[in-house]
Design an enzyme around this catalytic site. Structure first.
Site, PDB file in Angstrom:
ATOM      1  N   ASP A  67       0.816  -1.218   0.000  1.00 26.63           N
ATOM      2  CA  ASP A  67       0.000   0.000   0.000  1.00 26.63           C
ATOM      3  C   ASP A  67       0.850   1.268   0.000  1.00 26.63           C
ATOM      4  O   ASP A  67       2.070   1.216   0.177  1.00 26.63           O
ATOM      5  CB  ASP A  67      -0.971   0.003   1.204  1.00 26.63           C
ATOM      6  CG  ASP A  67      -0.331  -0.564   2.473  1.00 26.63           C
ATOM      7  OD1 ASP A  67       0.907  -0.553   2.575  1.00 26.63           O
ATOM      8  OD2 ASP A  67      -1.071  -1.017   3.359  1.00 26.63           O
ATOM      9  N   ASP A 136      -7.649  -2.590  14.178  1.00 23.23           N
ATOM     10  CA  ASP A 136      -9.024  -2.856  13.720  1.00 23.23           C
ATOM     11  C   ASP A 136      -9.106  -4.127  12.868  1.00 23.23           C
ATOM     12  O   ASP A 136     -10.121  -4.375  12.228  1.00 23.23           O
ATOM     13  CB  ASP A 136      -9.586  -1.647  12.947  1.00 23.23           C
ATOM     14  CG  ASP A 136      -8.804  -1.327  11.668  1.00 23.23           C
ATOM     15  OD1 ASP A 136      -7.847  -2.073  11.332  1.00 23.23           O
ATOM     16  OD2 ASP A 136      -9.146  -0.333  10.995  1.00 23.23           O
ATOM     17  N   HIS A 138      -7.293  -4.882  10.193  1.00 24.55           N
ATOM     18  CA  HIS A 138      -7.037  -4.761   8.754  1.00 24.55           C
ATOM     19  C   HIS A 138      -5.744  -5.451   8.341  1.00 24.55           C
ATOM     20  O   HIS A 138      -4.808  -5.540   9.119  1.00 24.55           O
ATOM     21  CB  HIS A 138      -7.043  -3.294   8.290  1.00 24.55           C
ATOM     22  CG  HIS A 138      -5.886  -2.452   8.758  1.00 24.55           C
ATOM     23  ND1 HIS A 138      -6.025  -1.111   9.066  1.00 24.55           N
ATOM     24  CD2 HIS A 138      -4.569  -2.714   8.956  1.00 24.55           C
ATOM     25  CE1 HIS A 138      -4.855  -0.607   9.417  1.00 24.55           C
ATOM     26  NE2 HIS A 138      -3.948  -1.567   9.357  1.00 24.55           N
ATOM     27  N   GLU A 143      -9.730  -1.903   5.351  1.00 23.65           N
ATOM     28  CA  GLU A 143     -10.390  -1.542   6.599  1.00 23.65           C
ATOM     29  C   GLU A 143     -11.668  -2.357   6.793  1.00 23.65           C
ATOM     30  O   GLU A 143     -12.174  -2.958   5.838  1.00 23.65           O
ATOM     31  CB  GLU A 143     -10.720  -0.043   6.569  1.00 23.65           C
ATOM     32  CG  GLU A 143      -9.495   0.867   6.420  1.00 23.65           C
ATOM     33  CD  GLU A 143      -8.631   0.922   7.683  1.00 23.65           C
ATOM     34  OE1 GLU A 143      -8.493  -0.083   8.388  1.00 23.65           O
ATOM     35  OE2 GLU A 143      -8.070   2.013   7.955  1.00 23.65           O
TER      36      GLU A 143
END
Ligand code: F6R
Length: 263
Positions: A67, A136, A138, A143
């Site tokens: 990313d 979270d 991810h 997400e």
């Protein structure tokens, strides 16, 4: 999923660096998928050390990063391109043309994402994908709520991720809100995945990933469907796992088996 619980963050880095080094030695022209963030730093340091002592050659290796933040140039010290140059690329003999990080400044982001997918395919797919995990749940910047079949695309970061990553920026308002990220579907096509996590703040996400249901709310849980994933955690990140003793027994048996099957 193979679950490896190591005593310390250093041991996690060592385990992961050893696996990557083995791959590169056995398959010198392999394709590695790489991650940024704090977690893989120890692994990269160990790979650099192995390269410097002459036992690891990256000259034929190709890499693809997961990313990149949208809007940051490669020279911005918080861009993932900069991070990779600083923490790995410039210290080993990877050729510049063989390393790929999404371009956060691409003018046509949608076609850049398609080209990124094509480049991965043209390279023969990813052999070994390194992954961190967000608090979270991810993987890459997929997400909660991301499609488990998603491909490389633009993604809005959650408040949780923005808050977690603010430590690298002057303040929270400077954290980019958008990123280009490989999709869960892209990651699932890697031949092997290595998910690493260290520290108490990852314990909940790790428990949900390994022992919870497969859900787009914890995108790392999709790895339960991956046929060849190793999750490597330290004691703190593994502290909420319910079946720790079983994972330890399996790992001992696995190591015994590997020992007796190594010529
Ligand atoms: C980074 C990435 C992210 C991180 C994750 C954990 O390329 O894809 O998914 O792996 O946010 O980050 P750290 O390791 O900083 O806790």
């Amino acid at each position: 999923m193979r679950v490896v619980i190591e005593n310390s963050a250093e041991a996690v880095s060592q385990f992961v660096a050893d696996r990557i080094a083995q791959w590169v030695r056995h398959h010198p022209s392999c394709v590695l998928g790489l991650a940024t963030g704090s977690t893989p730093l120890g692994t990269y340091r160990e790979l650099i050390r192995l390269h410097r002592e002459g036992s690891l050659d990256f000259s034929a290796v190709t890499t693809f990063n997961l990313d990149e933040y949208v809007g940051l140039s490669p020279s911005h010290d918080q861009s993932y391109q900069y991070f990779m140059q600083d923490n790995l690329f410039q210290h080993v003999n990877l050729s510049a043309e063989s390393t790929h990080v999404p371009d956060g400044l691409a003018t046509d982001l949608a076609s850049h994402c398609l080209q990124y997918e094509e480049a991965i395919r043209d390279a023969g797919g990813i052999d070994l994908q390194l992954l961190g995990i967000g608090t979270d749940g991810h993987i890459a910047f997929n997400e909660p709520g991301s499609s488990l079949g998603s491909r490389t695309r633009l993604k809005s970061l959650t408040h949780e991720t923005i808050r977690d990553n603010a430590r690298f920026f002057e303040n929270e308002s400077k954290v980019p809100r958008l990123a280009i990220t490989m999709g869960v579907g892209t990651i699932m096509e890697a031949r092997q995945c290595l998910l690493l996590a260290t520290g108490e703040n990852k314990a909940e996400a790790i428990q949900a990933t390994i022992e919870g249901p497969v859900t787009a709310q914890i995108t790392a849980s999709a790895l339960q469907y991956h046929p060849n994933t190793i999750v490597v955690v330290d004691e703190a990140a593994g502290s909420r796992l319910q079946r720790k003793d079983y994972y330890r027994e399996v790992e001992l048996a696995q190591l015994e088996w590997e020992k007796s099957n190594t010529p």
